[in-house]
Design a protein around this motif. Structure first.
Motif, PDB file in Angstrom:
ATOM      1  N   ARG A 217       0.759  -1.328  -0.039  1.00  0.00           N
ATOM      2  CA  ARG A 217       0.038  -0.175  -0.129  1.00  0.00           C
ATOM      3  C   ARG A 217       0.874   1.307   0.102  1.00  0.00           C
ATOM      4  O   ARG A 217       0.452   2.311  -0.753  1.00  0.00           O
ATOM      5  CB  ARG A 217      -1.026  -0.069   1.247  1.00  0.00           C
ATOM      6  CG  ARG A 217      -0.375  -0.269   2.400  1.00  0.00           C
ATOM      7  CD  ARG A 217      -1.483  -0.235   3.577  1.00  0.00           C
ATOM      8  NE  ARG A 217      -0.983  -0.635   4.635  1.00  0.00           N
ATOM      9  CZ  ARG A 217      -1.769  -0.880   6.016  1.00  0.00           C
ATOM     10  NH1 ARG A 217      -3.094  -0.209   5.980  1.00  0.00           N
ATOM     11  NH2 ARG A 217      -1.270  -1.327   6.979  1.00  0.00           N
ATOM     12  N   SER A 221       0.577   3.759  -3.094  1.00  0.00           N
ATOM     13  CA  SER A 221       0.382   5.188  -2.853  1.00  0.00           C
ATOM     14  C   SER A 221       0.965   6.390  -3.839  1.00  0.00           C
ATOM     15  O   SER A 221       0.742   7.358  -3.811  1.00  0.00           O
ATOM     16  CB  SER A 221       0.345   5.682  -1.491  1.00  0.00           C
ATOM     17  OG  SER A 221       1.653   5.814  -1.126  1.00  0.00           O
ATOM     18  N   ALA A 249      -4.973   2.526  -1.016  1.00  0.00           N
ATOM     19  CA  ALA A 249      -4.002   3.419  -1.349  1.00  0.00           C
ATOM     20  C   ALA A 249      -3.725   4.057  -2.759  1.00  0.00           C
ATOM     21  O   ALA A 249      -3.147   5.036  -2.855  1.00  0.00           O
ATOM     22  CB  ALA A 249      -2.645   2.976  -0.821  1.00  0.00           C
TER      23      ALA A 249
END
Length: 282
Positions: A217, A221, A249
């Protein structure tokens, strides 16, 4: 019955390692890491390749002291790179290849470290990502598809080697947090605190990343490319919550929840969804 036997053997192994850690702590830690990082299955023989891989152009690449194998189904200028998971090899895509061939694209699959025809005994995500990087530089794929730990490696690859070549990425049944994987292993073997700390220290010393930061994640992101994440609600190997973490994310990705596919994620409808995402959407 087989699952019960496997769990019993895992606990027995854990007991042995725990006892060994009080006498030979370094040896216990080395063995614990080896059991975690060395696949038991997934290797291939050049003389007995699965039929699907016999249809390809094969190439062996050098990466330091290691070699890795690629398999190419030739097509047009659009190229797709396939990245398999733990204790598997490039032949795991056999059911999916016919769907991808409909696009006329060139399809490239690679074997992970210590898998298929690639060299070595130890698997690691950073080393696998190096293989992907070399393959991307060579074949210049617009699309990458990864399954399980291969999917997690794709996330790490795009984080560690950002580029404009890859336009879309598909992640199937992939774990997000490496800490979860390691903790599952520790729990399954009931390893003591002494071994647990040395395992965590090994990753920090060798890969320069705390395991808390080695997170899908976190990698996702930072992405701006389009993504498709698919995870099955009945996956008993990697919890669907891991896929949801990545999806939350990754702001430019869509999430598909399947049911009844387990961890393998082999399914005609899913293949059609992936095809549509790659070739029928902008």
């Amino acid at each position: 019955m087989q699952k019960i036997l496997y769990l019993f053997l895992a606990k027995l192994l854990g007991l042995y390692l725990n006892l060994l850690s009080f006498v030979y702590p370094k040896k216990a830690s080395q063995l614990a890491y080896a059991f975690f990082s060395e696949p038991r299955t997934g290797k291939l023989s050049k003389d007995k390749l699965p039929q699907i891989l016999k249809e390809t152009l094969t190439e062996t690449f050098q990466d330091g002291e290691h070699t890795f194998q690629s398999y190419t189904w030739e097509g047009n200028a659009i190229t797709i790179l396939l990245v398999h998971g733990w204790e598997s090899n490039a032949s795991r895509w056999e059911n999916f290849i016919p769907y991808l061939k409909k696009s006329g694209s060139t399809i490239v699959a690679i074997d992970a470290p210590a898998h298929g025809l690639s060299s070595g005994k130890e698997f690691s995500i950073p080393k696998y990502a190096e293989f992907i990087h070399i393959a991307v530089e060579k074949f210049k794929p617009q699309y990458i598809i990864g399954h399980s730990i291969g999917g997690k490696t794709c996330l790490y690859y795009h984080y560690a080697y950002p580029n404009d070549l890859v336009q879309k990425m598909v992640i199937l049944g992939a774990p997000s947090d490496f800490k979860v994987l390691l903790q599952n292993y520790i729990t399954m073997l009931s390893l003591n605190t002494k071994i647990t700390k040395t395992l965590e220290a090994h990753y920090l010393n060798n890969f320069k990343e705390r395991i808390e930061d080695f997170s899908g994640r976190k990698f996702a992101s930072t992405f701006s490319i389009k993504g498709l994440i698919a995870h099955d609600s009945e996956d008993d190997v990697v919890s669907i919550n891991e896929g949801k973490k990545i999806a939350k994310a990754w702001k430019t990705a869509q999430f598909i929840e399947t049911k009844g596919l387990g961890h393998s994620m082999h399914d005609d409808q899913l293949y059609q969804n992936i095809y549509q995402f790659l070739f029928e959407t902008e």
